[in-house]
Write a protein that holds these residues in place. Structure first.
Motif, PDB file in Angstrom:
ATOM      1  N   MET A 111      42.754  39.304  47.450  1.00 37.95           N
ATOM      2  CA  MET A 111      43.973  38.727  48.010  1.00 37.95           C
ATOM      3  C   MET A 111      44.988  38.426  46.900  1.00 37.95           C
ATOM      4  SD  MET A 111      44.132  38.154  51.386  1.00 37.95           S
ATOM      5  CE  MET A 111      43.019  38.349  52.781  1.00 37.95           C
ATOM      6  N   TRP A 112      44.500  37.925  45.768  1.00 38.41           N
ATOM      7  CA  TRP A 112      45.415  37.643  44.666  1.00 38.41           C
ATOM      8  C   TRP A 112      46.036  38.929  44.127  1.00 38.41           C
ATOM      9  CZ3 TRP A 112      45.317  39.095  39.481  1.00 38.41           C
ATOM     10  CH2 TRP A 112      46.317  38.503  38.699  1.00 38.41           C
ATOM     11  N   GLU A 113      45.229  39.980  44.048  1.00 39.98           N
ATOM     12  CA  GLU A 113      45.754  41.264  43.561  1.00 39.98           C
ATOM     13  C   GLU A 113      46.836  41.798  44.492  1.00 39.98           C
ATOM     14  OE1 GLU A 113      42.171  43.520  43.217  1.00 39.98           O
ATOM     15  OE2 GLU A 113      41.788  42.860  41.146  1.00 39.98           O
ATOM     16  N   GLU A 114      46.710  41.513  45.782  1.00 42.69           N
ATOM     17  CA  GLU A 114      47.718  41.986  46.738  1.00 42.69           C
ATOM     18  C   GLU A 114      48.958  41.112  46.753  1.00 42.69           C
ATOM     19  OE1 GLU A 114      48.302  43.300  51.390  1.00 42.69           O
ATOM     20  OE2 GLU A 114      46.294  43.009  50.560  1.00 42.69           O
ATOM     21  N   PHE A 115      48.788  39.785  46.699  1.00 47.49           N
ATOM     22  CA  PHE A 115      49.920  38.876  46.903  1.00 47.49           C
ATOM     23  C   PHE A 115      50.481  38.268  45.622  1.00 47.49           C
ATOM     24  CE2 PHE A 115      47.594  38.424  51.042  1.00 47.49           C
ATOM     25  CZ  PHE A 115      48.545  39.071  51.817  1.00 47.49           C
ATOM     26  N   GLY A 116      49.661  38.090  44.601  1.00 52.38           N
ATOM     27  CA  GLY A 116      50.142  37.526  43.347  1.00 52.38           C
ATOM     28  C   GLY A 116      50.559  36.072  43.432  1.00 52.38           C
ATOM     29  N   HIS A 117      49.941  35.306  44.325  1.00 51.39           N
ATOM     30  CA  HIS A 117      50.257  33.880  44.427  1.00 51.39           C
ATOM     31  C   HIS A 117      49.708  33.137  43.210  1.00 51.39           C
ATOM     32  CE1 HIS A 117      46.590  35.030  46.485  1.00 51.39           C
ATOM     33  NE2 HIS A 117      46.120  33.803  46.435  1.00 51.39           N
ATOM     34  N   ASP A 118      50.284  31.978  42.941  1.00 53.08           N
ATOM     35  CA  ASP A 118      49.977  31.269  41.694  1.00 53.08           C
ATOM     36  C   ASP A 118      48.745  30.393  41.789  1.00 53.08           C
ATOM     37  OD1 ASP A 118      52.402  32.033  40.100  1.00 53.08           O
ATOM     38  OD2 ASP A 118      53.400  31.079  41.795  1.00 53.08           O
ATOM     39  N   MET A 119      48.522  29.798  42.951  1.00 56.69           N
ATOM     40  CA  MET A 119      47.397  28.886  43.150  1.00 56.69           C
ATOM     41  C   MET A 119      46.366  29.530  44.066  1.00 56.69           C
ATOM     42  SD  MET A 119      48.720  25.008  43.829  1.00 56.69           S
ATOM     43  CE  MET A 119      48.926  23.870  42.453  1.00 56.69           C
ATOM     44  N   LEU A 120      45.104  29.388  43.713  1.00 57.48           N
ATOM     45  CA  LEU A 120      44.015  29.761  44.610  1.00 57.48           C
ATOM     46  C   LEU A 120      43.299  28.482  45.020  1.00 57.48           C
ATOM     47  CD1 LEU A 120      44.595  32.596  43.415  1.00 57.48           C
ATOM     48  CD2 LEU A 120      42.138  33.005  43.459  1.00 57.48           C
TER      49      LEU A 120
END
Length: 344
Positions: free
Chosen positions: A58-67
C-alpha cells in the motif's frame, strides 16, 4: 527547513511544530490491506508476514507518510481473557468478557502467556517486520490497541461498566479495574517502543462524549490515559490518542493530557480542535471514511481543501491529513489518491 524531507522527517517536524516542505499524510488502512490480500479477515489479522507485506504494498502505491499499523481492537482484550470472534469481513471483535462480576477484578492478574496471545503476537511481529523494512524512511505508528477505559468495557462489559459508574459503592472496584487495564496498556506500548517505532497510539472511544459525559471522562478516563501517555514519554516515545465520535465537548481536556497527536474524526468541530491544540499537540484527520468509501473524487478533494483552509494550507505545521477513523476495506483507490494528492 530542508527543500525536501522524507516521510519520517516530515511527520516528526509537524509533530514538533517545525517548518515542513508540505503537510504529511496518513492512511488508517488495515482493512484495505485485508481486502487487498484476498484472505478472510480473520486469517489476515493473525498473519504477520502478510500484514506487513500488504502495508508495504500500500505504501508503494500511495506514498503516504504515516503507517498506522494495527489488526483491530481486540488484541489486548483477548490477551487478558476475553473471547474473540473472527470474521470473514471486518476486524475481530471482543465477544465474551474476562470477568463476570465487578468484584472479580480483585483477583485479576496479567496472564503468564500474555505475549503469546494470537492477535497481540501477530501485531508485534508485523510492527517488527515493518521497522526492519522502513527504518527511518517512513513514520511508523504501532497501535497500542484500546485505552484503559475502553479496555475495561471489554473486560467487564460496556453495559455493566456504564451502570456501575452510577454506583458509588462500586467506585473502588472500578478504579481497580482501570488501574489493571492501565498497567496492561503501558506494558503493550512499551513493548511496541522496544521494537523501534517512534510513536504508539491508543483508542479510547468508549470514553468519548457519544458514550459518557465530559464529567465522567474527566473522572474515569483522563487520569488513566495520562498515565499511559507519561509512561510512553518516559521511554522516549511519542503517542497519539484517538476518540471516535464527536469529541468537541472534551477537546480541551484531551489537549491537556500531553499526547503528541490527537486523531479526530469528522464529527469533531475542526476549528475548535485547531484552537484547543495550538502549541500543545498536533492533530490527525479528519476526512470522513464513509465519504472516502462512497463519495466521488471531487467530493474527497473538496473535503481535503476545506481542512487545508482551516488548518493553514499545504505547508501548515501541527496537522496531518488523513481519514478520521479506519478506512473501509472497499475504499476506492482513486479516492485515496485524491486525498493524498491534495497536499502533494
Amino acid at each position: 527547513m530542508k527543500e525536501y524531507m522524507n516521510s519520517y522527517e516530515r511527520c516528526l517536524a509537524v509533530i514538533q511544530f517545525q517548518d515542513v516542505d508540505r503537510m504529511p499524510t496518513d492512511l488508517h488502512n488495515f482493512l484495505m490491506c485485508a481486502e487487498e490480500s484476498g484472505m478472510d479477515f480473520g486469517e489476515f489479522v493473525l498473519d504477520d508476514s502478510i500484514m506487513a507485506r500488504m502495508q508495504i504494498s500500500m505504501w508503494e502505491e500511495f506514498g503516504h507518510d504515516m503507517l498506522l499499523v494495527e489488526n483491530g481492537t481486540a488484541a489486548l482484550a483477548q490477551a487478558l481473557g476475553c473471547g474473540v470472534i473472527y470474521r470473514k469481513k471486518g476486524a475481530p471483535v471482543a465477544h465474551t468478557t474476562a470477568i463476570k462480576r465487578l468484584e472479580d477484578v480483585r483477583n485479576l492478574e496479567m496472564p503468564d502467556d500474555f505475549w503469546e496471545s494470537p492477535l497481540l503476537k501477530a501485531q508485534l511481529l508485523t510492527v517488527e517486520r515493518l521497522v526492519k523494512h522502513f527504518g527511518r524512511e517512513v513514520f511508523l505508528i504501532g497501535r497500542g490497541d484500546q485505552g484503559p477505559f475502553s479496555l475495561a468495557s471489554q473486560l467487564y462489559g460496556m453495559d455493566r461498566l456504564l451502570e456501575d459508574l452510577m454506583d458509588e459503592d462500586a467506585e473502588e472496584d472500578i478504579r481497580r479495574l482501570l488501574d489493571f487495564c492501565t498497567r496492561a496498556c503501558i506494558a503493550y506500548h512499551e513493548r511496541l517502543l522496544l521494537l523501534g517505532v517512534p510513536m504508539t497510539s491508543m483508542g479510547d472511544s468508549t470514553a468519548g462524549p457519544d458514550v459518557i459525559s465530559p464529567a465522567m471522562y474527566e473522572t474515569f478516563a483522563m487520569p488513566y490515559e495520562k498515565q499511559v501517555i507519561e509512561a510512553v514519554h518516559r521511554k522516549g516515545g511519542l503517542i497519539s490518542l484517538h476518540i471516535c465520535g464527536n469529541a468537541t465537548k472534551i477537546i480541551d481536556k484531551m489537549c491537556s493530557l500531553g499526547a503528541d497527536v490527537l486523531e479526530i474524526d469528522q464529527k469533531t468541530d475542526l476549528e475548535a480542535a485547531v484552537r484547543a491544540a495550538e502549541g500543545k499537540c498536533a492533530l490527525l484527520g479528519q476526512i470522513n471514511p464513509v465519504l472516502l468509501s462512497g463519495g466521488t473524487q471531487q467530493e474527497v478533494k473538496a473535503a481535503a481543501e476545506r481542512i487545508l483552509g482551516i488548518t493553514g494550507g499545504k505547508n501548515a505545521t501541527g496537522f496531518i491529513l488523513g481519514p478520521g477513523c479506519a478506512l473501509g476495506g472497499d475504499t476506492p483507490k482513486e479516492n485515496i489518491h485524491a486525498m493524498l494528492n491534495s497536499v502533494k
